[in-house]
Motif scaffolding. Sequence first.
Motif, PDB file in Angstrom:
ATOM      1  N   PHE A 129       0.857  -1.336   0.174  1.00  0.00           N
ATOM      2  CA  PHE A 129      -0.052   0.033  -0.207  1.00  0.00           C
ATOM      3  C   PHE A 129       0.868   1.080   0.003  1.00  0.00           C
ATOM      4  O   PHE A 129       0.524   2.322  -0.680  1.00  0.00           O
ATOM      5  CB  PHE A 129      -1.168  -0.059   1.227  1.00  0.00           C
ATOM      6  N   THR A 130       2.084   1.190   0.847  1.00  0.00           N
ATOM      7  CA  THR A 130       2.757   2.610   0.931  1.00  0.00           C
ATOM      8  C   THR A 130       3.439   2.605  -0.264  1.00  0.00           C
ATOM      9  O   THR A 130       3.631   4.011  -0.801  1.00  0.00           O
ATOM     10  CB  THR A 130       3.617   2.236   2.078  1.00  0.00           C
ATOM     11  N   VAL A 131       4.040   1.777  -1.068  1.00  0.00           N
ATOM     12  CA  VAL A 131       4.856   1.793  -2.373  1.00  0.00           C
ATOM     13  C   VAL A 131       3.926   2.411  -3.492  1.00  0.00           C
ATOM     14  O   VAL A 131       4.302   2.998  -4.354  1.00  0.00           O
ATOM     15  CB  VAL A 131       5.541   0.423  -2.763  1.00  0.00           C
ATOM     16  N   ILE A 132       2.612   1.917  -3.099  1.00  0.00           N
ATOM     17  CA  ILE A 132       1.706   2.364  -4.466  1.00  0.00           C
ATOM     18  C   ILE A 132       1.480   3.659  -4.154  1.00  0.00           C
ATOM     19  O   ILE A 132       1.480   4.646  -4.941  1.00  0.00           O
ATOM     20  CB  ILE A 132       0.288   1.511  -4.307  1.00  0.00           C
ATOM     21  N   LEU A 133       1.285   4.190  -2.724  1.00  0.00           N
ATOM     22  CA  LEU A 133       1.053   5.522  -2.438  1.00  0.00           C
ATOM     23  C   LEU A 133       2.226   6.363  -2.775  1.00  0.00           C
ATOM     24  O   LEU A 133       2.002   7.682  -3.443  1.00  0.00           O
ATOM     25  CB  LEU A 133       0.817   5.786  -0.910  1.00  0.00           C
ATOM     26  N   LEU A 341      13.526   2.580  -0.107  1.00  0.00           N
ATOM     27  CA  LEU A 341      14.075   1.973   1.068  1.00  0.00           C
ATOM     28  C   LEU A 341      13.192   0.969   1.659  1.00  0.00           C
ATOM     29  O   LEU A 341      13.449   0.177   2.225  1.00  0.00           O
ATOM     30  CB  LEU A 341      14.216   3.174   2.334  1.00  0.00           C
ATOM     31  N   ILE A 342      11.781   1.347   1.471  1.00  0.00           N
ATOM     32  CA  ILE A 342      10.859   0.256   1.835  1.00  0.00           C
ATOM     33  C   ILE A 342      10.979  -1.146   1.004  1.00  0.00           C
ATOM     34  O   ILE A 342      10.780  -2.295   1.786  1.00  0.00           O
ATOM     35  CB  ILE A 342       9.386   0.849   1.518  1.00  0.00           C
ATOM     36  N   ALA A 368       5.831   4.465 -12.222  1.00  0.00           N
ATOM     37  CA  ALA A 368       5.447   5.949 -11.790  1.00  0.00           C
ATOM     38  C   ALA A 368       5.221   6.706 -13.116  1.00  0.00           C
ATOM     39  O   ALA A 368       4.329   7.436 -13.040  1.00  0.00           O
ATOM     40  CB  ALA A 368       6.535   6.554 -10.978  1.00  0.00           C
ATOM     41  N   PHE A 369       5.772   6.315 -14.220  1.00  0.00           N
ATOM     42  CA  PHE A 369       5.883   6.950 -15.386  1.00  0.00           C
ATOM     43  C   PHE A 369       4.594   6.689 -16.141  1.00  0.00           C
ATOM     44  O   PHE A 369       3.862   7.636 -16.623  1.00  0.00           O
ATOM     45  CB  PHE A 369       7.185   6.965 -16.414  1.00  0.00           C
TER      46      PHE A 369
END
Length: 477
Positions: A129-133, A341-342, A368-369
Amino acid sequence: MVTFTICLLALIAGYFIYGRFVERLFGPDDRKTPALTKTDGVDYIPLPTWKVFMIQFLNIAGVGPIFGAIMGAMFGTASYLWIVLGSIFAGAVHDYLSGMLSLRNNGESLPELIGRYLGLTTKQVMRVFTVILMMLVGAVFVASPAGLLAKLTPDYLDMTFWIAVIFIYYILATLLPVDKIIGKIYPLFAAALIFMAVGILVMLYVNHPALPEIWEGLDNTHPKAATTPIFPMMFITIACGAISGFHATQSPLMARCMTSERRGRSVFYGAMITEGIVALIWATVATYFFHENGMGITDASSVVFDISKGWLGTLGGVLAILGVVAAPITSGDTAFRSARLIVADFLGLEQKSISKRLYICIPMFIVAFGLLLYSLRDADGFQVIWRYFAWANQTLSVFTLWAITVWLVRTRKGKAYLVTFIPALFMTAVCTSYICVAPEGFGMGTGYVWPVAIGVAVVACAWFAMWYFKATKKIYG
């Protein structure tokens, strides 16, 4: 202007009064920090406190306290209350305690901290979830500064050119050691951002515009008020200007650079209060702008551009706009760094060698792109990405607040846990009701807002009560 002045003073007082209370609750001491015990020359690097504060402030001050506050101002003077109360009692507490817990646990990333207190399954979910955010942050925080820079430069330096420049910068800032780019140019970006905030603040008092006051009513003035109620829409829209889960992903970056726990309040709590002041300034400016030009204008960048150049002149306006540009750029680069880092923590990859960093970053930037291209296909594409980012951002704060609440129950006697339990309960109701009723969610309609919010709050209270009595009996007998 009376309401604005009261709110500004309340934010400053909140830092000294409630901030000191929360600091005593945590109890910082003189133990050695991860920056001193795990120095690696890449991410764990001791930095002076003033620089750590500047970086933390720029990390968290993305488009949220500016563009989010401007869009939040459409809801009326209720936005002032949320910025002030949210910053003091929710956002700054969230940022300080998550940052200090990371500091106490060797600079752990947010998913590791959440997993430490909410369990392995939650940790695995939060990693994804955090990486997607972070990817959403990277996409959202490129378009807005690129658009503003395109307005300041010749036509051949268009938005596409500036998107490419910003993205290349993101790649370099993510890969290189924290002191090579971030540590060197952030003070310059911070100067521009502070100039912007101070300049607009001064001009607010010079122009002394006629503004609605809180005691005149908290009516919803949004142009689509019938389908966009203050609760929960405003609390998702303003986001970083009051509380933001994204902030807790950035705090570990600075926890790895701090040389003393006793500087935590000025760095973590102080940066959030400073961001709240920026959000309050722009919410007030936007209120004036909408009053003068009508509520039909929904482009936040137009508000920034017109107000900055109109109030501060050509040169001052350019400097102010550069400050606004710096905010999202300096959040986007550290979002990618945090994501690296995650993922590294999850895969167990050391990050001293550039090859290991590239191993993580190449697929991350490709994704991301792709999100960026989707957001740029039309105006609706950007709005969809923004709304998902805002909801995901606030949802992450919910998990962080619950994790801190569990830590407080386990380590502090009495009712200390209430400082995060109440914000956690409130934000749980906000995020759940939003995703249920919003068009980009389950689309249930605004008539279900309060039944869902109250139902979720009751369930959360019952769940917590059952866990609390078991946990306290086991700990204290």
